[in-house]
Design a protein around this motif. Structure first.
Motif, PDB file in Angstrom:
ATOM      1  N   LEU A  68       0.465  -0.732   9.268  1.00 33.30           N
ATOM      2  CA  LEU A  68       0.429  -0.876   7.819  1.00 33.30           C
ATOM      3  C   LEU A  68       1.671  -0.265   7.175  1.00 33.30           C
ATOM      4  CD1 LEU A  68      -1.061  -1.759   5.364  1.00 33.30           C
ATOM      5  CD2 LEU A  68      -2.372   0.353   5.420  1.00 33.30           C
ATOM      6  N   ASP A  69       2.045   0.910   7.640  1.00 32.70           N
ATOM      7  CA  ASP A  69       3.206   1.599   7.082  1.00 32.70           C
ATOM      8  C   ASP A  69       4.456   0.750   7.143  1.00 32.70           C
ATOM      9  OD1 ASP A  69       1.811   3.783   6.527  1.00 32.70           O
ATOM     10  OD2 ASP A  69       3.087   5.176   7.651  1.00 32.70           O
ATOM     11  N   ARG A  70       4.582   0.028   8.260  1.00 32.75           N
ATOM     12  CA  ARG A  70       5.800  -0.747   8.440  1.00 32.75           C
ATOM     13  C   ARG A  70       5.870  -1.882   7.427  1.00 32.75           C
ATOM     14  NH1 ARG A  70       6.137  -1.422  14.213  1.00 32.75           N
ATOM     15  NH2 ARG A  70       6.896   0.712  14.170  1.00 32.75           N
ATOM     16  N   GLY A  71       4.719  -2.497   7.144  1.00 34.21           N
ATOM     17  CA  GLY A  71       4.692  -3.563   6.152  1.00 34.21           C
ATOM     18  C   GLY A  71       4.998  -3.017   4.773  1.00 34.21           C
ATOM     19  N   THR A  72       4.421  -1.893   4.454  1.00 40.25           N
ATOM     20  CA  THR A  72       4.635  -1.290   3.146  1.00 40.25           C
ATOM     21  C   THR A  72       6.103  -0.928   2.962  1.00 40.25           C
ATOM     22  OG1 THR A  72       2.404  -0.410   3.179  1.00 40.25           O
ATOM     23  CG2 THR A  72       3.942   0.618   1.673  1.00 40.25           C
ATOM     24  N   SER A  73       6.644  -0.329   3.978  1.00 43.22           N
ATOM     25  CA  SER A  73       8.039   0.085   3.915  1.00 43.22           C
ATOM     26  C   SER A  73       8.961  -1.129   3.783  1.00 43.22           C
ATOM     27  CB  SER A  73       8.357   0.885   5.180  1.00 43.22           C
ATOM     28  OG  SER A  73       9.720   0.856   5.459  1.00 43.22           O
ATOM     29  N   PHE A  74       8.640  -2.177   4.488  1.00 40.70           N
ATOM     30  CA  PHE A  74       9.431  -3.406   4.428  1.00 40.70           C
ATOM     31  C   PHE A  74       9.418  -3.977   3.015  1.00 40.70           C
ATOM     32  CE2 PHE A  74       9.480  -8.099   4.777  1.00 40.70           C
ATOM     33  CZ  PHE A  74      10.717  -8.285   5.376  1.00 40.70           C
TER      34      PHE A  74
ATOM     35  N   LEU B  19      -2.704  -5.929   5.423  1.00 39.83           N
ATOM     36  CA  LEU B  19      -2.079  -5.304   4.272  1.00 39.83           C
ATOM     37  C   LEU B  19      -3.061  -5.400   3.113  1.00 39.83           C
ATOM     38  CD1 LEU B  19       0.927  -4.327   4.065  1.00 39.83           C
ATOM     39  CD2 LEU B  19       1.289  -6.352   2.688  1.00 39.83           C
ATOM     40  N   PRO B  20      -3.376  -4.278   2.461  1.00 41.81           N
ATOM     41  CA  PRO B  20      -4.316  -4.369   1.348  1.00 41.81           C
ATOM     42  C   PRO B  20      -3.797  -5.331   0.295  1.00 41.81           C
ATOM     43  CG  PRO B  20      -3.771  -2.081   1.860  1.00 41.81           C
ATOM     44  CD  PRO B  20      -2.854  -2.937   2.668  1.00 41.81           C
ATOM     45  N   VAL B  21      -4.659  -6.231  -0.154  1.00 43.00           N
ATOM     46  CA  VAL B  21      -4.269  -7.193  -1.174  1.00 43.00           C
ATOM     47  C   VAL B  21      -3.752  -6.467  -2.417  1.00 43.00           C
ATOM     48  CG1 VAL B  21      -5.178  -8.945  -2.762  1.00 43.00           C
ATOM     49  CG2 VAL B  21      -5.724  -9.083  -0.348  1.00 43.00           C
ATOM     50  N   GLU B  22      -4.279  -5.256  -2.671  1.00 39.98           N
ATOM     51  CA  GLU B  22      -3.856  -4.493  -3.851  1.00 39.98           C
ATOM     52  C   GLU B  22      -2.339  -4.296  -3.867  1.00 39.98           C
ATOM     53  OE1 GLU B  22      -6.339  -3.194  -1.685  1.00 39.98           O
ATOM     54  OE2 GLU B  22      -7.697  -4.424  -2.898  1.00 39.98           O
TER      55      GLU B  22
END
Lengths: 347, 347
Positions: free
Chosen positions: A109-115, A135-138
Motif C-alpha cells: 500500500l505504501d508504495r502505491g501511496t508514495s507513487f 488502495l483505499p478508494v478514499e
C-alpha cells in the motif's frame, strides 16, 4: 510528438537560425518565459518542427501545463493478467501520444501511496488504477478532488460504482457462466475456491456462484468452499486442503485463472485425472490458461477492452468529456471450453 | 523524494507563510527563476519539506536538470521473463529514488526508436535496454554520444562487448550445463531447438551446445536442429516438426524456457511421455517452468541480479562512476533439475 527516426542531433542554434531569431528567443518560446509575440512564437515552433528539433519534453510539459505520461498502477506485474493489460494500455496510451509510466506496487500500500504522491498531477497528468483492491478508494477520491484525473479499470462491481470514473465488467455474470457450465455437464458436487475474502474483491463472483447453485437446487456446504489469495500457490494450497477433506467433489469453480492453474497442479499431485475425476473452471482467460495441459476451461473477460477503455476514459476525463460518475461497461464475458471440464464419471 | 502518506493538500501559500516570503518567491525557488538569495532559498526549501508540499516534479526536474525517471525498454512484456525483470528493475529504481518508465516495443523497431527520441535525456535521464536484440546497437551508441546514459542488460555475449556499458551473463556456460546434464543422464540422440537464427541472439547458447556435443563425441546432425523464434508457439511448432521427422530423439535441448514449454506441449500432443520417452531442458527458469507438469528442468540465469545490476550500472554511469566500456558479469547460471529430464529408457 513526432515519431521520426534518429537524425544527427539538431541544436537549438540551428532552430534559431532557421526561424531568424536569437537562441534566447527559441529558449523563451520553449520554456514559456519572457515576452514573445505570437507571430514569432509560431515561427519558432514551425522551425522546431521542420528541423526535427527534439524538444525537451519536461520543458514542454511545463509550458503546455500537460505532462507527457499517463500513470498505470497495478499490484503485481508477475501475475500474467497484468502484462497483457499493460501491453494493451501501453499501445492505447501511445495512440493518445502519451507514454505509460508503470507503477508496480507489489501489493504494498505504501508504495502505491508514495507513487501517487510523487507523480500524480506532475510527472503524469492522469492515473489509471488497475489494482483498486489494494488502495483505499478514499485516497483516489482525495486525488480526484485535487483535480488529478483518476480512472479505475478493472472495476469488479458494476452494482457498486466507486464514485470514481471506472470501466467495469459483469463479474457476477462471468461466474454464472462458469458454474452454469458445470451444472449443465451434470455436476452436483461442486466446490468453490474464491481468490479473496468472502466479502472481498471477488464477492460478485462468489454471488454468481451462489445464485446458480440456488437455481440448480444444489445445496451449498461451507465445507466445500475455500477463501484464499488470488495466486497460483494459494490456489494449489486451497485445492489440496479442499480435496483432502472433500475427496468426492467432481468439480471446482475457481474465481480466477491463476489460482485455477494451481488447482490443476494440486489435483494432479493428489492423483486426480482432470477432467475424468475432476472438472476445473476459472475466470479471465490469461495466456497460461490455454498453454496448460489440459487446457483450462474458463470465462474470458475482455482484458484488452478493459485496458483500452480505461485509457480512453482517462483521456476523456482530462478533456472534460467524462465526469466523476461515468461508468463504462465492457462487452460480456464468454465461456471458453477446454480440456479441464467434462461430464462427471458414473462411479 | 519523501514517501509520506497523503495529508490534505498543502498549498504554495502555506509554504510561503511558513517561510515568511511571498508566493512568488516560493515559485521562483521551485522554478529556478528570478533572483533569490541562498538564505531565502534554503528557508523556502525547508518550509517545503516541513509542510510536506508536493513539489511539481516536472518543475523540479528542470531546476535540478535531472529527470525523475529511468526508462526501461523491452520487447515483449507478455514474455514471462520481462515481468520478473521489470519487477526487480522497478524496485531497484525506487531505491535510487526514480520511477521506472516502461516502454514495451512489442517487437517493433519504430516504437523503440520513437520512444528513445521522445524520452531519452528529457523525461528520463537514463535508459536501460533489455531487448538489445531488437534495436540496432548503432542507435544506442548515437544516443550515448549525445550524452544520454544507456546501459544494456541483458547482454548475451560476454566475449563480444557492445561498446555500451552492459551487464552480461555466461550464456554459453548456461547452455553447457543444460547439455552436460543430458549427456550425463546417458542421452546420445539429442536434438536442439534454438530460439534465434543460427548466428542470432542465441549463438553463444548454440555454441555451448556444440561444444558439449563435441566433447562427448556425439555426432551432430543438421536434421536434429531447428532455429526458430523465441516464443511458446514457435517452440511448439519446431518440436512438432522435429519430432515428426526424427522420432527417435531421446532428448531436446531448448535455448530458452518459453519455447521449451511449447516443446513439452508438442511432445504431449504427439503422444510422448516426458521424461520417460523424451527429456526436455531449457534455460532461464521463468516462473511457469516450475508450474508446468512435469516441471521443466532448466538452467537458471540470475534474472533479478541482471535487473538490479543494470539499474545500478545506469546510476553509476550517470554519476560518472562507470564508463562506456564497463562490462559487469553476474554470478554463474545453475542447473535446476525438475521432472522433464531422466535417463533414456532402454527400448
Amino acid at each position: 510528438m513526432s515519431s521520426k527516426h534518429f537524425t544527427p542531433a539538431v541544436t537549438i542554434r540551428e532552430v534559431a537560425e532557421d526561424a531568424g531569431v536569437s537562441v534566447m528567443t527559441v529558449s523563451n518560446v520553449l520554456r514559456g518565459r519572457g515576452r514573445v509575440g505570437e507571430d514569432t512564437r509560431q515561427r519558432v515552433l514551425e522551425a522546431v518542427e521542420r528541423q526535427g528539433y527534439r524538444p525537451n519534453l519536461t520543458a514542454r510539459a511545463l509550458v503546455e501545463r500537460k505532462a507527457p505520461t499517463l500513470a498505470l498502477m497495478l499490484s503485481c506485474i508477475t501475475n500474467p493478467f497484468y502484462p497483457e493489460f499493460t501491453l494493451a494500455a501501453n499501445l492505447s496510451a501511445l495512440k493518445h501520444e502519451r507514454h505509460l509510466l508503470v507503477c508496480n506496487t507489489d501489493h504494498e500500500l505504501d508504495r502505491g501511496t508514495s507513487f501517487l504522491q510523487q507523480v500524480a498531477g506532475s510527472l503524469s497528468d492522469g492515473v489509471l488504477v488497475a489494482n483498486y483492491g489494494n488502495l483505499p478508494v478514499e485516497e483516489l477520491i482525495e486525488l480526484q478532488e485535487r483535480g488529478v484525473p483518476v480512472v479505475i479499470s478493472v472495476w469488479e462491481l458494476p452494482d457498486e460504482p466507486p464514485g470514481i470514473p471506472c470501466v467495469t465488467f459483469d463479474s457476477k455474470g462471468a461466474a454464472r457462466l462458469a458454474v452454469e457450465h458445470l451444472v449443465e455437464l451434470g455436476h452436483r458436487r461442486i466446490g468453490a475456491i474464491i481468490g479473496s475474502r468472502k466479502n472481498g474483491i471477488h464477492r460478485a463472483r462468489y454471488a454468481g456462484y451462489q445464485e446458480v447453485m440456488r437455481e440448480a437446487k444444489i445445496r451449498r456446504l461451507a465445507a466445500d468452499e475455500r477463501f484464499t489469495e488470488d495466486s497460483f500457490d494459494d490456489g494449489y494450497r486451497a485445492a489440496t486442503d479442499l480435496l483432502s477433506s472433500r475427496p468426492d467433489l467432481t468439480a471446482i469453480f475457481v474465481s480466477n485463472d491463476l489460482p485455477a492453474l494451481g488447482v490443476l497442479n494440486a489435483a494432479s499431485d493428489l492423483g486426480y485425472s482432470v477432467p475424468e475425476d475432476l472438472s476445473v473452471v476459472g475466470i479471465t482467460d490469461i495466456v497460461p490458461a490455454r498453454q496448460s495441459r489440459p487446457g483450462l476451461t474458463t470465462v474470458a473477460i475482455p482484458t484488452k477492452e478493459l485496458a483500452e477503455k480505461g485509457i480512453g476514459l482517462l483521456v476523456d476525463l482530462m478533456n472534460g468529456r467524462a465526469s466523476d460518475t461515468t461508468v463504462i461497461h465492457t462487452s460480456a464475458p464468454r465461456l471458453i471450453v477446454r480440456g479441464s471440464t467434462a461430464a462427471p464419471s458414473n462411479d
